[in-house]
Each structure stands twice: as C-alpha cells, then as structure tokens.
Motif scaffolding. Structure first.
Motif, PDB file in Angstrom:
ATOM      1  N   GLU A 185       0.836  -1.199   0.000  1.00 29.75           N
ATOM      2  CA  GLU A 185       0.000   0.000   0.000  1.00 29.75           C
ATOM      3  C   GLU A 185       0.875   1.255   0.000  1.00 29.75           C
ATOM      4  O   GLU A 185       1.798   1.375   0.808  1.00 29.75           O
TER       5      GLU A 185
ATOM      6  N   TYR B 245       0.474   5.587  -0.174  1.00 29.06           N
ATOM      7  CA  TYR B 245      -0.441   6.716  -0.080  1.00 29.06           C
ATOM      8  C   TYR B 245       0.347   8.002  -0.314  1.00 29.06           C
ATOM      9  O   TYR B 245       1.268   8.330   0.442  1.00 29.06           O
TER      10      TYR B 245
ATOM     11  N   ASP C  19      -6.881  10.942   5.373  1.00 30.62           N
ATOM     12  CA  ASP C  19      -8.154  10.637   4.714  1.00 30.62           C
ATOM     13  C   ASP C  19      -7.966   9.576   3.635  1.00 30.62           C
ATOM     14  O   ASP C  19      -8.827   8.703   3.450  1.00 30.62           O
ATOM     15  N   SER C  20      -6.855   9.644   2.925  1.00 26.57           N
ATOM     16  CA  SER C  20      -6.582   8.662   1.874  1.00 26.57           C
ATOM     17  C   SER C  20      -6.400   7.266   2.464  1.00 26.57           C
ATOM     18  O   SER C  20      -6.927   6.278   1.940  1.00 26.57           O
TER      19      SER C  20
ATOM     20  N   ASN D 162      -7.635   6.117   5.312  1.00 28.22           N
ATOM     21  CA  ASN D 162      -8.922   5.631   5.815  1.00 28.22           C
ATOM     22  C   ASN D 162      -9.872   5.237   4.690  1.00 28.22           C
ATOM     23  O   ASN D 162     -10.738   4.375   4.872  1.00 28.22           O
ATOM     24  N   ALA D 163      -9.712   5.846   3.539  1.00 23.71           N
ATOM     25  CA  ALA D 163     -10.609   5.553   2.424  1.00 23.71           C
ATOM     26  C   ALA D 163     -10.226   4.276   1.687  1.00 23.71           C
ATOM     27  O   ALA D 163     -11.102   3.565   1.178  1.00 23.71           O
ATOM     28  N   PHE D 164      -8.936   3.959   1.648  1.00 16.52           N
ATOM     29  CA  PHE D 164      -8.507   2.896   0.742  1.00 16.52           C
ATOM     30  C   PHE D 164      -7.790   1.713   1.404  1.00 16.52           C
ATOM     31  O   PHE D 164      -7.662   0.661   0.793  1.00 16.52           O
ATOM     32  N   SER D 165      -7.313   1.857   2.629  1.00 19.88           N
ATOM     33  CA  SER D 165      -6.552   0.763   3.236  1.00 19.88           C
ATOM     34  C   SER D 165      -7.482  -0.282   3.846  1.00 19.88           C
ATOM     35  O   SER D 165      -8.472   0.055   4.504  1.00 19.88           O
ATOM     36  N   SER D 166      -7.141  -1.549   3.636  1.00 24.90           N
ATOM     37  CA  SER D 166      -7.887  -2.644   4.255  1.00 24.90           C
ATOM     38  C   SER D 166      -7.267  -3.078   5.577  1.00 24.90           C
ATOM     39  O   SER D 166      -7.844  -3.898   6.295  1.00 24.90           O
TER      40      SER D 166
END
Length: 329
Positions: free
Chosen positions: A150, A152, A171-172, A174-178
């Motif tokens: 990952e 960011y 924010d990025s 929190n939006a995209f990480s699993s």
C-alpha cells in the motif's frame, strides 16, 4: 499406595523433546494439574515439544501399561502462557508447527489450537506508528507513506498547510486501506494496524517520502505498542476434533501427539534467550481414560515365543521392545 494410571496425566504421561544441539528444554514442576516447559533458544529455528505417546518405551516391559490410543471419550482443558515463544495467535508462516497440535493416527493431522482457545488474560490493542511532518509547504510538492503493498501519496496545493496536507494523507489511508486506520493530531499522523493483529503488528514497518520543503521526522518506523492476549484456555474434545483442512480426526487409535513451541522471531542477528511455557488447570474428563496393566496371572507372549507362527510378509526389527524385537507387516 495404589495409583490408577490414566491417559494424558500431566505428571505421568507426557515427555519433553527439543531440537538438538542448539536448543535445550526440560519438563519441570509436573503435577496432575499442570507443568512448566523451560529452557533456552540459541538460534531462530529452535523448538521444543511436549509429546503424548501411546507406546510406553521407557519402563521395563514387565511393568508397562498396555498400548491404548483410544482418546475419543476424553475432554482436555488447560491454560497456557508462553514467554519468548511465538504466540499461539501469531500469523507468521509456521516454519515449525507451533500453531498446531499434531496428531499421528491413520494420517498426520494438524489441529489449529487457536480455533479451540479463548483468551484469559490480556487483550488485543492495535500496533501503531507516528510520523510528524515539518517544513515549508509548497504547491506541487509530494508527501507519502508506504506499507507493504500500500502506497499513499498526496500532492500539495498552493493553499495547503502542513496540517491540511497531513489530514489529506490520513483521509486517503482511511478511504482505501484494508489494514490501516489513520488519525491526525496537529502535524502528526498515527497509523494503526487492524485491532485483531495485536502484537503481530509490531513486526511490520512503514516508510515515508517527501519532495520539496516538507520533511518527515523519520524515513521509516516500525509499528509498536500492539498487544495480544498473554494467557489462553484451550479446550480439546477428542470426540469432535477437526484439522486445518476441516477433516474429522479419528481419535480411537492415536499413536502420538505433539504440542510445539518455537523461538520468538527476532530482528537482526539472533541472541540467545530463555523461554518458558506454563501450563495450568490441566483437566481431563470423560470415559475410557484408565490404562490397562498386565496383572497377576497374566500370560506374556514375546515376539519370538514358540507359540507364535508368522505367515505372509513380516519384517523383524530390534529395539526397545518387549523381548528386544518386534515383527511388523
């Protein structure tokens, strides 16, 4: 004083083995309700095991209990605390079989102990790493953080401040990480590993990068402060055990079982460490727990007795058997 010899009795029916010559381990303080395994690791792949074996090869043949591998009527419960061993719930690849109880029956089965365990002490707290950004923000500059696969990245606008740039990066995540969550405090971003990872998350790291006038306080950091349960209660119902592949284990004729403990993973060159496994509240209930022993008036027929006639293909082997030999087909 007469004493009943029973299966899976902690002070009578278990043995300790270890990887030689580097590791050393001993079984001590054994009672009917628990024991301690302790010793030293000298290299990363050291291990020690506690073994139950159907065949008693230690006592004189005239006094041994008779082999009985039927554990299907038993329920075993115990509590376990490991120190300087790979934890039961670790998600590291098992280079040795520390997450499993191995059972030799008609095949070798691997019972995932974590599936049969509940935490007794300690709790899961996520590991985290914090990075602080400083410098002079400038439109067109890049800042970013990288974790495993990952990445960011945020490109600053001319109107951005250090705080707003760090918030955009959070924010990025929190939006995209699993796997990660992010929070911002001032110019500091905290990356937290998923809660279920616990202490396992302390083994991973995060890299930072930036261009222009912004700079992070470190090029890389390792996650820290993650915790996992430290004591587990394991319940094994031998009438309904399943292995890693979901196969039901035939427990009416088990040859042996092994609990495995392995040296905890160290970063860098391995340093000698002492370890300890404390097993307490060892309780065995159920039916058919008592061993049989040849009593007065019993008749012993040895492997080479004149009364025995072998037909077909048999192999004759010597060893620590009654009479010193055994035939098997």
């Amino acid at each position: 004083m007469a004493d009943t010899i029973e299966k899976l009795r902690a002070d009578r029916d278990l043995q300790c083995f270890f990887f030689r010559p580097s590791a050393i381990a001993a079984l001590s303080g054994a009672t009917a309700t628990g024991f301690t395994v302790s010793g030293a690791w000298r290299q990363q792949f050291d291990w020690a095991v506690i073994e139950w074996n159907r065949d008693n090869v230690y006592e004189h043949p005239a006094f041994r209990y008779l082999p009985d591998g039927d554990l299907s009527g038993l329920l075993l419960t115990y509590e376990e605390t490991r120190t300087n061993c790979i934890p039961m719930d670790s998600d590291l690849f098992p280079t040795v079989d520390w997450p499993s109880l191995r059972i030799w029956a008609d095949d070798i089965y691997y019972v995932p102990l974590r599936n049969y365990a509940v935490p007794m002490e300690g709790s899961y707290q996520p590991a985290y790493a914090e990075f602080t950004l400083s410098g002079t923000p400038s439109g067109g500059d890049f800042i970013g953080l990288a974790f495993l696969t990952e990445h960011y990245t945020y490109q600053l606008y001319a109107t951005d401040t250090i705080e707003s740039a760090v918030q955009a990066l959070a924010d990025s995540v929190n939006a995209f990480s699993s796997l990660l969550t992010a929070t911002r405090t001032g110019t500091t971003i905290r990356l937290s590993y998923s809660t279920t990872a616990g202490a396992n998350g302390n083994r991973f790291g995060v890299y930072s990068y930036s261009t222009g006038g912004e700079i992070w306080d470190a090029a890389a950091k390792t996650f820290a402060n993650g915790t996992s349960p430290t004591k587990w209660r394991v319940t094994l119902d031998f009438s309904s055990l399943t292995d890693l592949d979901g196969r039901t284990i035939p427990t009416t004729n088990i040859r042996k079982m092994r609990w495995t403990y392995a040296a905890d993973l160290q970063a860098g060159a391995f340093e000698r460490s002492e370890f300890q496994v404390v097993v307490s509240n060892w309780t065995v209930t159920g039916t058919n727990r008592t061993y049989s022993v040849a009593g007065p008036g019993s008749r012993r027929i040895e492997d080479h007795s004149a009364e025995i006639v072998y037909s077909g293909q048999w192999t004759d082997s010597r060893g620590n058997f009654s009479g010193g030999t055994i035939h098997y087909s």
